[in-house]
Scaffold this motif. Structure first.
Motif, mmCIF file in Angstrom:
data_model
loop_
_atom_site.group_PDB
_atom_site.id
_atom_site.type_symbol
_atom_site.label_atom_id
_atom_site.label_comp_id
_atom_site.label_asym_id
_atom_site.label_seq_id
_atom_site.Cartn_x
_atom_site.Cartn_y
_atom_site.Cartn_z
ATOM 1 N N UNK A 385 0.834 -1.197 0.000
ATOM 2 C CA UNK A 385 0.000 0.000 0.000
ATOM 3 C C UNK A 385 0.871 1.250 0.000
ATOM 4 N N UNK A 386 0.411 2.239 -0.735
ATOM 5 C CA UNK A 386 1.157 3.490 -0.870
ATOM 6 C C UNK A 386 1.463 4.114 0.494
ATOM 7 N N UNK A 387 0.515 4.022 1.426
ATOM 8 C CA UNK A 387 0.690 4.644 2.740
ATOM 9 C C UNK A 387 1.770 3.956 3.575
ATOM 10 N N UNK A 388 2.121 2.719 3.201
ATOM 11 C CA UNK A 388 3.140 1.994 3.950
ATOM 12 C C UNK A 388 4.562 2.275 3.459
ATOM 13 N N UNK A 389 4.648 3.082 2.397
ATOM 14 C CA UNK A 389 5.965 3.473 1.892
ATOM 15 C C UNK A 389 6.304 4.832 2.501
ATOM 16 N N UNK A 393 11.369 5.560 2.119
ATOM 17 C CA UNK A 393 11.221 4.474 1.170
ATOM 18 C C UNK A 393 11.292 3.102 1.820
ATOM 19 N N UNK A 394 11.150 2.086 1.005
ATOM 20 C CA UNK A 394 11.276 0.704 1.443
ATOM 21 C C UNK A 394 12.351 0.030 0.605
ATOM 22 N N UNK A 395 12.931 -1.043 1.117
ATOM 23 C CA UNK A 395 13.959 -1.770 0.381
ATOM 24 C C UNK A 395 13.376 -3.084 -0.130
ATOM 25 N N UNK A 396 13.300 -3.199 -1.445
ATOM 26 C CA UNK A 396 12.813 -4.413 -2.108
ATOM 27 C C UNK A 396 14.032 -5.226 -2.523
ATOM 28 N N UNK A 397 14.059 -6.492 -2.132
ATOM 29 C CA UNK A 397 15.229 -7.324 -2.388
ATOM 30 C C UNK A 397 14.825 -8.615 -3.074
ATOM 31 N N UNK A 398 15.634 -9.018 -4.060
ATOM 32 C CA UNK A 398 15.434 -10.294 -4.744
ATOM 33 C C UNK A 398 16.736 -11.063 -4.718
ATOM 34 N N UNK A 399 16.716 -12.213 -4.070
ATOM 35 C CA UNK A 399 17.946 -12.978 -3.911
ATOM 36 C C UNK A 399 18.887 -12.297 -2.938
ATOM 37 N N UNK A 400 20.156 -12.652 -3.002
ATOM 38 C CA UNK A 400 21.122 -12.097 -2.062
ATOM 39 C C UNK A 400 21.741 -10.796 -2.535
ATOM 40 N N UNK A 404 16.503 -2.876 -4.532
ATOM 41 C CA UNK A 404 16.156 -1.536 -4.985
ATOM 42 C C UNK A 404 15.410 -0.801 -3.877
ATOM 43 N N UNK A 405 15.752 0.449 -3.695
ATOM 44 C CA UNK A 405 15.008 1.286 -2.765
ATOM 45 C C UNK A 405 13.798 1.850 -3.519
ATOM 46 N N UNK A 406 12.623 1.704 -2.943
ATOM 47 C CA UNK A 406 11.388 2.155 -3.577
ATOM 48 C C UNK A 406 10.872 3.390 -2.838
ATOM 49 N N UNK A 407 10.679 4.482 -3.582
ATOM 50 C CA UNK A 407 10.123 5.711 -3.009
ATOM 51 C C UNK A 407 8.950 6.181 -3.846
ATOM 52 N N UNK A 408 8.129 7.020 -3.251
ATOM 53 C CA UNK A 408 6.979 7.587 -3.959
ATOM 54 C C UNK A 408 7.243 9.068 -4.184
ATOM 55 N N UNK A 409 7.083 9.499 -5.428
ATOM 56 C CA UNK A 409 7.319 10.910 -5.773
ATOM 57 C C UNK A 409 6.248 11.805 -5.152
#
Length: 409
Positions: A385-389, A393-400, A404-409
């Motif tokens: 959910x947008x409100x949880x970012x 930002x949040x850190x999205x990770x795939x594997x080790x 990517x850091x995810x932010x909302x403009x």
């Protein structure tokens, strides 16, 4: 240790035409040498990196580099190591790429009066008269010898075009021209260029009765014998807009244990004594060696400030400390969320460039390789959910190693 012996100790030298003469020239700063770079893209990449480092080493020892940009030979295309013909480029594209190369090379080599030179072979190749080349240069090349050259072997299987067949003659003519115009007495290049380089020394000998020399450097291969500098998404570029300083750092930080010492010797300017000490390192200490490698190479290409930022970003993710502001970022806008303010985890993985498709993203989630802020995501239908970012930002990770850091403009 003299320069030539250091190059040997670093594992750089592959083949030489006359070791005694080459050693004498480069050890005493008497070499005027060139390395060619065909502008087949708008950025140099890791494949060029070792050649640039070699030029820097030789210049530091008093030798004079000539960086030759192949604005002319790029119109033909080098068949070396190819199983198919290179795509033909327009003159406008080649000229644009030439300008990009010039800018990047100045990071490594000092150009100017009495220092390094930068030349473009289009200045002499594009005005050649075909009949004059046939009469003047043609008699010095035998078809049998050319066809036996390593650089043509792979192309012969699918059909070597007459266009590509001329490449060796053009490269040899470059050396011949540089010898006459600037006293260039040596050519350096990758080991896959050996046959072309011998063609140049032979042309100078036949036409001018003079000696010129060639030396090839080992290709940068990993422990499996594959060329380094490639990722799933393509080449590792030296242009920060094509490969970010952080991604460049991470590429070297993630080399295998078997390759890190070799890369330190071949690519960095750290003293050999320091690298030899690292030979004794094992286990977690090898990770320290990888971080040193990544930092040194990122500093060379992007400067110390960017290298420090990249190191901090990596530590923030992998060591639980550091500055998360240095992580690579994907920005979301309001349009990326549905009416309830949600974005699916699969969509987010694709948008962040951590998966190439929803199918691949689904497999990553199902295999337990995806997390958000350290919490594993196991349900492909999960949403964020947008409100949880938060603002950070949040850190999205795939594997080790992919994140990517995810932010909302």
């Amino acid at each position: 240790m003299k320069l030539y012996d250091e190059l040997v100790a670093r594992g750089l030298i592959a083949q030489v035409t006359d070791e005694k003469e080459i050693k004498e020239l480069i050890n005493n700063g008497k070499a005027t040498f060139y390395i060619g770079f065909d502008p087949t893209a708008d950025s140099l990449h890791v494949g060029h990196f070792m050649a640039l480092c070699l030029m820097k080493r030789l210049q530091m020892a008093g030798n004079k580099p000539i960086a030759l940009i192949g604005g002319g030979t790029a119109m033909i295309g080098d068949p070396s190591g190819r199983t198919d013909m290179r795509q033909m480029m327009t003159v406008e594209t080649i000229n644009h790429n030439v300008e990009c190369f010039k800018k990047q090379m100045s990071r490594f080599i000092e150009f100017g009066e009495g220092k390094a030179m930068l030349v473009n072979n289009a200045d002499w190749l594009t005005d050649l008269n075909y009949m004059e080349v046939l009469r003047d240069i043609g008699p010095h090349f035998t078809v049998n010898r050319m066809l036996a050259a390593e650089c043509y072997k792979q192309r012969m299987e699918k059909g070597l075009s007459f266009l590509e067949f001329n490449y060796m003659i053009m490269q040899s003519f470059d050396f011949y021209t540089l010898y006459q115009k600037y006293g260039c007495n040596m050519e350096f290049g990758g080991d896959d260029q050996w046959s072309n380089m011998l063609g140049g020394t032979e042309l100078i000998r036949r036409k001018l009765g003079k000696d010129a020399y060639a030396m090839t450097i080992n290709l940068l291969l990993n422990s499996e014998g594959k060329k380094m500098g490639k990722t799933q998404s393509g080449a590792v570029w030296l242009d920060p807009d094509k490969t970010s300083p952080f991604d460049f750092f991470q590429y070297w930080r993630n080399v295998s244990d078997a390759d890190v010492l070799k890369c330190l010797r071949m690519l960095t300017f750290l003293p050999l004594e320091q690298i030899d000490e690292m030979d004794k390192w094992e286990g977690s200490k090898l990770n320290e060696a990888k971080e040193i490698l990544a930092f040194e190479l990122t500093k060379l290409v992007h400067g110390e400030e960017e290298a420090n930022k990249a190191k901090e970003g990596a530590r923030a993710l992998f060591a639980g400390g550091g500055n998360t502001s240095q992580m690579p970022v994907t920005e979301l806008s309001g349009e990326d969320f549905d009416v309830d303010g949600n974005i699916g985890i699969l969509t987010l993985l694709v948008k962040a460039g951590l998966a190439s498709s929803n199918g691949e993203a689904r497999r990553n989630v199902q295999q337990g390789g995806v997390s958000v802020d350290g919490e594993k995501v196991t349900e492909p239908k999960s949403v964020i959910n947008k409100d949880n970012i938060t603002e950070d930002g949040i850190v999205l990770k795939r594997g080790k190693k992919k994140f990517m850091k995810i932010v909302v403009k």
